[in-house]
Design a protein around this motif. Structure first.
Motif, short mmCIF file in Angstrom:
data_model
loop_
_atom_site.label_atom_id
_atom_site.label_comp_id
_atom_site.label_asym_id
_atom_site.label_seq_id
_atom_site.Cartn_x
_atom_site.Cartn_y
_atom_site.Cartn_z
N LEU A 31 0.83 -1.20 0.00
CA LEU A 31 0.00 0.00 0.00
C LEU A 31 0.87 1.26 0.00
O LEU A 31 0.55 2.24 -0.67
CB LEU A 31 -0.92 0.00 1.23
CG LEU A 31 -2.12 -0.94 1.14
CD1 LEU A 31 -2.86 -0.96 2.48
CD2 LEU A 31 -3.07 -0.51 0.04
N ASP A 32 1.96 1.24 0.76
CA ASP A 32 2.86 2.39 0.77
C ASP A 32 3.45 2.63 -0.61
O ASP A 32 3.57 3.77 -1.07
CB ASP A 32 4.00 2.16 1.78
CG ASP A 32 3.50 2.30 3.21
OD1 ASP A 32 2.44 2.91 3.42
OD2 ASP A 32 4.18 1.79 4.12
N ARG A 33 3.82 1.54 -1.31
CA ARG A 33 4.38 1.70 -2.66
C ARG A 33 3.31 2.26 -3.60
O ARG A 33 3.61 3.09 -4.46
CB ARG A 33 4.89 0.36 -3.18
CG ARG A 33 6.18 -0.07 -2.51
CD ARG A 33 6.84 -1.21 -3.25
NE ARG A 33 6.03 -2.41 -3.27
CZ ARG A 33 6.07 -3.37 -2.36
NH1 ARG A 33 6.89 -3.26 -1.33
NH2 ARG A 33 5.30 -4.44 -2.46
N VAL A 37 3.27 5.72 -5.97
CA VAL A 37 3.15 5.65 -7.42
C VAL A 37 1.89 6.35 -7.91
O VAL A 37 1.93 7.11 -8.88
CB VAL A 37 3.14 4.18 -7.88
CG1 VAL A 37 2.84 4.08 -9.37
CG2 VAL A 37 4.48 3.53 -7.56
N LEU A 38 0.77 6.11 -7.23
CA LEU A 38 -0.49 6.68 -7.68
C LEU A 38 -0.61 8.16 -7.29
O LEU A 38 -0.12 8.56 -6.24
CB LEU A 38 -1.65 5.90 -7.07
CG LEU A 38 -1.77 4.45 -7.51
CD1 LEU A 38 -2.89 3.76 -6.74
CD2 LEU A 38 -2.04 4.34 -8.99
#
Length: 55
Positions: A31-33, A37-38
């Motif tokens: 979720l952190d990644r 990115v989003l």
């Protein structure tokens, strides 16, 4: 067959609580990644805002 690990003997040695914690840590890391990115969402769900903004 029903064990998600690579080998059944490894599943017997693992603590189910520790294994669940590992899965949660991996999910949080994913979720952190995704957050990095989003792009930030300009539309927030009504459950988070409590419906504060009238339509």
């Amino acid at each position: 067959m029903s064990t998600p690990t690579d080998s059944p003997s490894a599943a017997a040695d693992r603590d189910p609580v520790q294994e669940a914690g590992d899965h949660l840590e991996q999910a949080l890391a994913a979720l952190d990644r995704l957050r990095e990115v989003l792009p930030p969402s300009s539309i927030t769900p009504p459950s988070d805002t409590g419906g504060g903004e009238p339509a």
